[in-house]
Design a protein around this motif. Sequence first.
Motif, PDB file in Angstrom:
ATOM      1  N   UNK A 153     -11.754 -13.446   7.247  1.00 31.74           N
ATOM      2  CA  UNK A 153     -11.774 -14.078   8.570  1.00 31.74           C
ATOM      3  C   UNK A 153     -12.359 -13.145   9.625  1.00 31.74           C
ATOM      4  N   UNK A 154     -12.215 -11.829   9.423  1.00 27.09           N
ATOM      5  CA  UNK A 154     -12.748 -10.870  10.392  1.00 27.09           C
ATOM      6  C   UNK A 154     -14.269 -10.835  10.402  1.00 27.09           C
ATOM      7  N   UNK A 155     -14.881 -11.423   9.404  1.00 26.08           N
ATOM      8  CA  UNK A 155     -16.344 -11.501   9.365  1.00 26.08           C
ATOM      9  C   UNK A 155     -16.870 -12.760  10.044  1.00 26.08           C
ATOM     10  N   UNK A 156     -15.985 -13.534  10.671  1.00 28.38           N
ATOM     11  CA  UNK A 156     -16.407 -14.678  11.459  1.00 28.38           C
ATOM     12  C   UNK A 156     -17.010 -15.792  10.619  1.00 28.38           C
ATOM     13  N   UNK A 157     -17.907 -16.559  11.253  1.00 26.20           N
ATOM     14  CA  UNK A 157     -18.505 -17.708  10.575  1.00 26.20           C
ATOM     15  C   UNK A 157     -19.830 -17.304   9.911  1.00 26.20           C
ATOM     16  N   UNK A 158     -19.795 -16.179   9.203  1.00 27.24           N
ATOM     17  CA  UNK A 158     -21.013 -15.699   8.545  1.00 27.24           C
ATOM     18  C   UNK A 158     -21.547 -16.699   7.519  1.00 27.24           C
ATOM     19  N   UNK A 159     -20.640 -17.299   6.764  1.00 31.17           N
ATOM     20  CA  UNK A 159     -21.077 -18.287   5.778  1.00 31.17           C
ATOM     21  C   UNK A 159     -21.692 -19.508   6.428  1.00 31.17           C
ATOM     22  N   UNK A 160     -21.094 -19.968   7.531  1.00 35.12           N
ATOM     23  CA  UNK A 160     -21.625 -21.123   8.248  1.00 35.12           C
ATOM     24  C   UNK A 160     -23.009 -20.853   8.810  1.00 35.12           C
ATOM     25  N   UNK A 161     -23.216 -19.651   9.320  1.00 33.53           N
ATOM     26  CA  UNK A 161     -24.527 -19.287   9.867  1.00 33.53           C
ATOM     27  C   UNK A 161     -25.585 -19.287   8.763  1.00 33.53           C
ATOM     28  N   UNK A 162     -25.242 -18.687   7.642  1.00 36.44           N
ATOM     29  CA  UNK A 162     -26.203 -18.574   6.553  1.00 36.44           C
ATOM     30  C   UNK A 162     -26.550 -19.936   5.966  1.00 36.44           C
ATOM     31  N   UNK A 163     -25.538 -20.772   5.756  1.00 35.08           N
ATOM     32  CA  UNK A 163     -25.756 -22.034   5.061  1.00 35.08           C
ATOM     33  C   UNK A 163     -26.442 -23.069   5.955  1.00 35.08           C
ATOM     34  N   UNK A 164     -26.398 -22.899   7.272  1.00 38.95           N
ATOM     35  CA  UNK A 164     -27.087 -23.830   8.164  1.00 38.95           C
ATOM     36  C   UNK A 164     -28.442 -23.296   8.622  1.00 38.95           C
TER      37      UNK A 164
END
Length: 494
Positions: free
Chosen positions: A349-360
């Motif tokens: 969770x401390x890495x934020x929405x990194x997955x959301x940024x990458x996948x969009x």
Amino acid sequence: MGIVQKQGVRITLITYLGIIVGALNTMLIFPRVLGPEKHGLVMLLLSIATVFTQFVHLGVPNIIIRFYPYFSEKKKFIHRMAFQLPIMALMLFSVFIFLIGDTIFHSYNLKSSLFASHSSYVLPLVISLVLFEVLVAISRSELKTVFPSFLREFVLRVSTLVLLGLHFIEYIDFSEFMLFWLGIYALNVAFMSLYLIIKRLIKFNIGWPLIDDRILGKQMVSYGVVTLLTTSSIILVNRIDVFMLGYYLNLENVAFYSLPLFMATLIQIPARSIMQIGKPLLAKAWEQNDLNEIRELYRKTALNQMILGSLVFIGIWLNIDDILMLVPQKYQGVKYVYFFIGLAKLFDVSCGINGGILVTSEKYRYDLFINLLLICLTLFTNVIFIPEDNFTTFSGIEGAALATAISIIIYNLVKWYLLKKWFRLQPFNYKFLLAIAVCLFTLFITSQLSFDFEMLFARIILKSIFILTVFSGLILFFRISPDINMLLYRLFNR
């Protein structure tokens, strides 16, 4: 962060209300009413169905969220695609299970006659989960995220609690409990459909073509295939430990593992709430090529999720010995299972929405390779750490927890590096060091105090109040997060 904060707070409150019920179910009711083996059966069936669901829905929920802004004037096409593809996939999956289901579940059937008699429950559970995920994706794309969370986080758990109560008073037997449990998931689909119809956010449309723009359709197919594999990889990684515990050990160990896994999941609740509304906003920002908005979302979500997740982690860790006294003796040897999984979830969770940024983003295809790496790493570490005759210090459920922690941390480090390299996006700054210092100070000062109260609940409550006071007071004093400061001031004013 206005709409993110507003709906995120509501979802978080609903979710934590559901978490209270979930805690009753997982820690008190399930172990005492069903016992370890039946409890493990429910957890294993749900894990298997969840993994199958990610493949059967063909990535449609991800396609909806990513491309919904492109269909603002012709929603009938995306609604048509949203239902026709998953329904066809469900038909094929039904044939697949009918033909080779026994082969897939052979190892589990040999280890447990209880699982063998209930393996047929996987199919109806998958059907309900697939349809619900599609409906939730449409609701999220319309920025209506509160009601889906209410159904998923609260209604489902309360209904399960009611069923456990009926089974406890012997009004229903275990077979009836399992049938009604499946029915809860089907009812959620019905409620979600009714909500979207009443809000006029959906129209059930059947026809051809699914998408009227061929170029856009090809982009959607490409995106769907990649995200199908990547999302399935994430879910698989989060469930591999449960699968392999059932394979190497037995259903009872699945039940024991579910207790610290549930407690560690609490760390992710604020992050899940923010991601539900943040992902559609990311899709819109990429469409407008607004990198500043993405950078701001990345930075704020990482910091806020780290603060909120840290509070939950240390709150549970400092109370862990008292919390485990609430569960049956068989469940109590899981302290360090929580420690490993909890640290991994906190790092995530401390890495934020990194997955959301990458996948969009336009680099979404690379998410597939990252997740394939993660699957290989998770399988490798679980094979090493779970078997009780391995050469390591940790084994069994502690080994599964350590394997999960190693995999999640490496996974997030890779995503952090790639986002920094490709887009010059970096969420961390000196405020993270301040937040870590607050965590360490709270841990130190609380561990030095003695909370000698004979009543178990009094110790837990008073220690939790002290932790909350010290932690939130320091966060406010140092003004680490403007969003959290504003939220706390509003709560104090009310």
